[in-house]
Scaffold this active site. Sequence first.
Site, mmCIF file in Angstrom:
data_model
loop_
_atom_site.group_PDB
_atom_site.id
_atom_site.type_symbol
_atom_site.label_atom_id
_atom_site.label_comp_id
_atom_site.label_asym_id
_atom_site.label_seq_id
_atom_site.Cartn_x
_atom_site.Cartn_y
_atom_site.Cartn_z
ATOM 1 N N ASP A 68 0.847 -1.193 0.000
ATOM 2 C CA ASP A 68 0.000 0.000 0.000
ATOM 3 C C ASP A 68 0.886 1.248 0.000
ATOM 4 O O ASP A 68 2.088 1.165 0.249
ATOM 5 C CB ASP A 68 -0.953 0.005 1.205
ATOM 6 C CG ASP A 68 -0.269 -0.431 2.484
ATOM 7 O OD1 ASP A 68 0.907 -0.083 2.658
ATOM 8 O OD2 ASP A 68 -0.912 -1.094 3.317
ATOM 9 N N ASP A 70 1.271 5.028 1.521
ATOM 10 C CA ASP A 70 0.821 5.997 2.528
ATOM 11 C C ASP A 70 1.453 7.353 2.243
ATOM 12 O O ASP A 70 2.592 7.428 1.771
ATOM 13 C CB ASP A 70 1.232 5.536 3.930
ATOM 14 C CG ASP A 70 0.517 4.247 4.325
ATOM 15 O OD1 ASP A 70 -0.616 4.044 3.846
ATOM 16 O OD2 ASP A 70 1.094 3.445 5.081
ATOM 17 N N ASP A 162 8.217 3.460 13.851
ATOM 18 C CA ASP A 162 8.784 2.308 14.561
ATOM 19 C C ASP A 162 10.231 2.001 14.169
ATOM 20 O O ASP A 162 11.116 1.931 15.019
ATOM 21 C CB ASP A 162 7.888 1.065 14.382
ATOM 22 C CG ASP A 162 7.582 0.730 12.930
ATOM 23 O OD1 ASP A 162 7.950 1.520 12.028
ATOM 24 O OD2 ASP A 162 6.976 -0.331 12.690
HETATM 25 P P1 ATP Z 1 3.409 -3.321 5.155
HETATM 26 O O1 ATP Z 1 4.218 -3.637 3.946
HETATM 27 O O2 ATP Z 1 3.096 -4.503 6.003
HETATM 28 O O3 ATP Z 1 2.186 -2.461 4.887
HETATM 29 P P2 ATP Z 1 4.289 -0.970 6.565
HETATM 30 O O4 ATP Z 1 5.631 -0.577 7.143
HETATM 31 O O5 ATP Z 1 3.739 -0.080 5.500
HETATM 32 O O6 ATP Z 1 4.424 -2.463 6.070
HETATM 33 P P3 ATP Z 1 1.912 -0.403 8.033
HETATM 34 O O7 ATP Z 1 1.267 -1.200 9.117
HETATM 35 O O8 ATP Z 1 1.178 -0.186 6.764
HETATM 36 O O9 ATP Z 1 3.314 -1.074 7.780
HETATM 37 O O10 ATP Z 1 2.298 1.003 8.698
HETATM 38 C C1 ATP Z 1 2.651 2.142 7.915
HETATM 39 C C2 ATP Z 1 3.743 2.935 8.619
HETATM 40 O O11 ATP Z 1 3.266 3.404 9.879
HETATM 41 C C3 ATP Z 1 5.001 2.137 8.975
HETATM 42 O O12 ATP Z 1 5.869 2.053 7.877
HETATM 43 C C4 ATP Z 1 5.584 2.944 10.129
HETATM 44 O O13 ATP Z 1 6.264 4.072 9.653
HETATM 45 C C5 ATP Z 1 4.322 3.416 10.852
HETATM 46 N N1 ATP Z 1 3.924 2.487 11.932
HETATM 47 C C6 ATP Z 1 3.122 1.399 11.842
HETATM 48 N N2 ATP Z 1 2.974 0.805 13.027
HETATM 49 C C7 ATP Z 1 3.689 1.538 13.922
HETATM 50 C C8 ATP Z 1 3.922 1.428 15.323
HETATM 51 N N3 ATP Z 1 3.388 0.441 16.038
HETATM 52 N N4 ATP Z 1 4.728 2.359 15.902
HETATM 53 C C9 ATP Z 1 5.256 3.382 15.175
HETATM 54 N N5 ATP Z 1 5.072 3.507 13.856
HETATM 55 C C10 ATP Z 1 4.303 2.611 13.221
HETATM 56 MG MG MG Z 2 1.787 -0.341 4.669
#
Ligand code: ATP
Ligand code: MG
Length: 455
Positions: A68, A70, A162
């Site tokens: 996705d 963001d 994170d």
């Molecule tokens: P994926 O490929 O699984 O979507 P992702 O890193 O994009 O991986 P998401 O759950 O979509 O994960 O979260 C988007 C962003 O939000 C992360 O990349 C991170 O920067 C932030 N984030 C998500 N969860 C947390 C958390 N628990 N604490 C701090 N930042 C977070």
């Molecule tokens: Mg994501």
Amino acid sequence: MTKTKTAAPCGKESREPVVLSRAEHAISRRDVDPDALKVLYRLYRNGFTAYMVGGAVRDLLVGRTPKDFDVVTDAHPGQVKKLFSNCMLIGRRFRLAHIRFRGGKVIEVATFRKEPEPEMEPEHEARDPGEPEDLEAQGQAKHARTDNNSFGTPCEDAFRRDLTINALFYDISNFSIIDYVGGLEDIDQKRVCVIGNPHERYIEDPVRMWRVLRHAARLGFTIEGETARAIRLDRDLLCSCSGARLFEELNKDLSSGHVGPVFQALYDYGLLTVLFGKVGRALQETPGTWEALRRNLDVADARVRAGLPFPSEIVLSLLFWPWAEKVLSAGAGEGRDVHDALHDELQEAGLIVTIPKVMKASIVQTVTIVERMFIAMETGRMRWSLRKRSHYRDASFVFPLLFSGELSESPDPFGGMFREAHPSSSGPWNKKRSRWRGRRRRTGRGTGTGQTPSA
Ligand code: ATP
Ligand code: MG
């Protein structure tokens, strides 16, 4: 490997980011989702800062396709809503904009924010210029608490994230990558590192431990020394998380095509027992059990990556099997229904992940049929009524994996294996076949012998 980290660096002497110009990195606009580009450009052309952030930047830098896209901006949620007719504001504490596109696609737009400061009272919060009319229009003014005090600078926004590799910004104004936290170096070194002090960041949100393991496992990265060490010390903090949130995390892994490596990491760091109680203990502590299951999970992953279905319930049935086998072999007790017995045991098994009721029921049904299948293979005796059970198809899919470590593409995998092992048995596919067929016609019920398991 240990790396020196700086905590809370966005104060007065705000930290200068590392910036890679377009010529210095490999992300091209061609790789960015066109709808995400539309969102970025509209924000930018209306005078706002607009960055792509998180998983999309990370994945594009390592040459993977993002799940996705963001976006993060200095526009406040109400201002974002005014720019997009297809926008919905969600969330109470942190308000996010969801811009919806065809096919159910959602581009999430967040406003730069910092870690909230707990001592601040809501009435002291600054006002979001676009907010009031928007909320009133939706009749939500009483319920929504805008967390305006948490709005922050890009630097603060990067540091509240994170992992260093998840906190990189792609700036649509000049196509540069902006790195406040050392994420570029960590991508280069193939290393997952929590931003700030890992122990403190895990106390703030223990789910981050799972995220560290997930991202390291998915990307094949190592885990930075302190980030890893603190997981072993802090893993019990997960017990304070909401079971529903933990299920959301679990769900991300079950159908990701990487469930094998992620669960391997959960196993290596002793998280299976914390998360799944006795179910995890059966995997973690019975010799040879984990190794066999890992092979099964790799088969599931290969199938998902080939674009074929492998429903989450089936992965869970595989994970629950070693525990269920123990419970079932101990017997349900005099006159007690085996499903009830298994349900009761599951209630007492100490899982902190809340598995929804329907899913639990499906797992219980599937594993009880699988147990019958093992007995049938052993004894050569088979009750034909088994095939009429609603989860026969799922069990028939799981059984070959547990029995031989392989997945069968036959329409009725268990039937085929049973016939082969016991050609002269009195199973439903031999002597009683005609009787069984007769009943099926009368009742008009399906056989549940399709090629893929029910979703
Ligand atoms: P994926 O490929 O699984 O979507 P992702 O890193 O994009 O991986 P998401 O759950 O979509 O994960 O979260 C988007 C962003 O939000 C992360 O990349 C991170 O920067 C932030 N984030 C998500 N969860 C947390 C958390 N628990 N604490 C701090 N930042 C977070
Ligand atoms: Mg994501």
